[in-house]
Design a protein around this motif. Sequence first.
Motif, PDB file in Angstrom:
ATOM      1  N   ILE A 118      45.532  25.525  47.058  1.00 16.79           N
ATOM      2  CA  ILE A 118      46.956  25.717  46.668  1.00 16.79           C
ATOM      3  C   ILE A 118      47.881  25.529  47.854  1.00 16.79           C
ATOM      4  CG2 ILE A 118      48.598  27.253  45.593  1.00 16.79           C
ATOM      5  CD1 ILE A 118      46.431  28.115  43.552  1.00 16.79           C
ATOM      6  N   ILE A 119      47.514  26.505  48.809  1.00 18.42           N
ATOM      7  CA  ILE A 119      48.127  26.420  50.300  1.00 18.42           C
ATOM      8  C   ILE A 119      48.487  24.987  50.813  1.00 18.42           C
ATOM      9  CG2 ILE A 119      48.129  27.320  52.621  1.00 18.42           C
ATOM     10  CD1 ILE A 119      46.936  29.914  51.410  1.00 18.42           C
ATOM     11  N   ASN A 120      47.438  24.565  50.788  1.00 14.87           N
ATOM     12  CA  ASN A 120      47.385  23.040  51.652  1.00 14.87           C
ATOM     13  C   ASN A 120      48.039  22.053  50.688  1.00 14.87           C
ATOM     14  OD1 ASN A 120      45.732  23.802  53.639  1.00 14.87           O
ATOM     15  ND2 ASN A 120      43.713  23.479  52.595  1.00 14.87           N
ATOM     16  N   LYS A 121      47.981  21.913  49.418  1.00 14.37           N
ATOM     17  CA  LYS A 121      48.687  21.421  48.478  1.00 14.37           C
ATOM     18  C   LYS A 121      50.419  21.683  48.811  1.00 14.37           C
ATOM     19  CE  LYS A 121      49.548  20.550  43.492  1.00 14.37           C
ATOM     20  NZ  LYS A 121      49.194  20.962  42.199  1.00 14.37           N
ATOM     21  N   ASN A 122      50.910  22.680  48.898  1.00 11.11           N
ATOM     22  CA  ASN A 122      51.845  23.219  49.026  1.00 11.11           C
ATOM     23  C   ASN A 122      52.695  23.190  50.584  1.00 11.11           C
ATOM     24  OD1 ASN A 122      53.210  23.907  46.032  1.00 11.11           O
ATOM     25  ND2 ASN A 122      51.340  25.260  46.392  1.00 11.11           N
ATOM     26  N   ARG A 123      51.951  22.666  51.405  1.00 12.88           N
ATOM     27  CA  ARG A 123      52.409  22.724  52.794  1.00 12.88           C
ATOM     28  C   ARG A 123      53.252  21.432  52.859  1.00 12.88           C
ATOM     29  NH1 ARG A 123      47.604  24.051  57.098  1.00 12.88           N
ATOM     30  NH2 ARG A 123      48.027  26.192  56.259  1.00 12.88           N
TER      31      ARG A 123
END
Length: 122
Positions: free
Chosen positions: A117-122
């Motif tokens: 999720i973090i990587n997707k929202n970067r």
Amino acid sequence: MNELKELTKAEEQIMQQLWEMGGGFVKDIMEQLPEPKPAYNTVSTIIRILETKGFVGHEAFGKSHRYLPKIQKEEYKKLITGKLLHNYFNNSATSMLSFFLEEKKMDVKELDEIMQIINKNR
């Protein structure tokens, strides 16, 4: 509408049923509650309190009322998690995540999902 207020445990239990059902009569809500079930009058009183607080509305069918959530679960979830983050973790999501990891409330698979999720929202 007034500012949302935190619900008591009993109020939250009734709201969880209303959110799940999308609405219902007192007897419908009671059927969904776990044993030991509260008295009909208790559930009815809690629903009226929720209505006063602005969480619930109703449709009248003669003398009967079908109760409907006026506040969506997502809206209440934002309020509660915001209070949790503010009151117990100094507004630090890192502290909160650390706490869940240390308390073994989160496993490696869930941590991987969070990283995605973090990587997707970067």
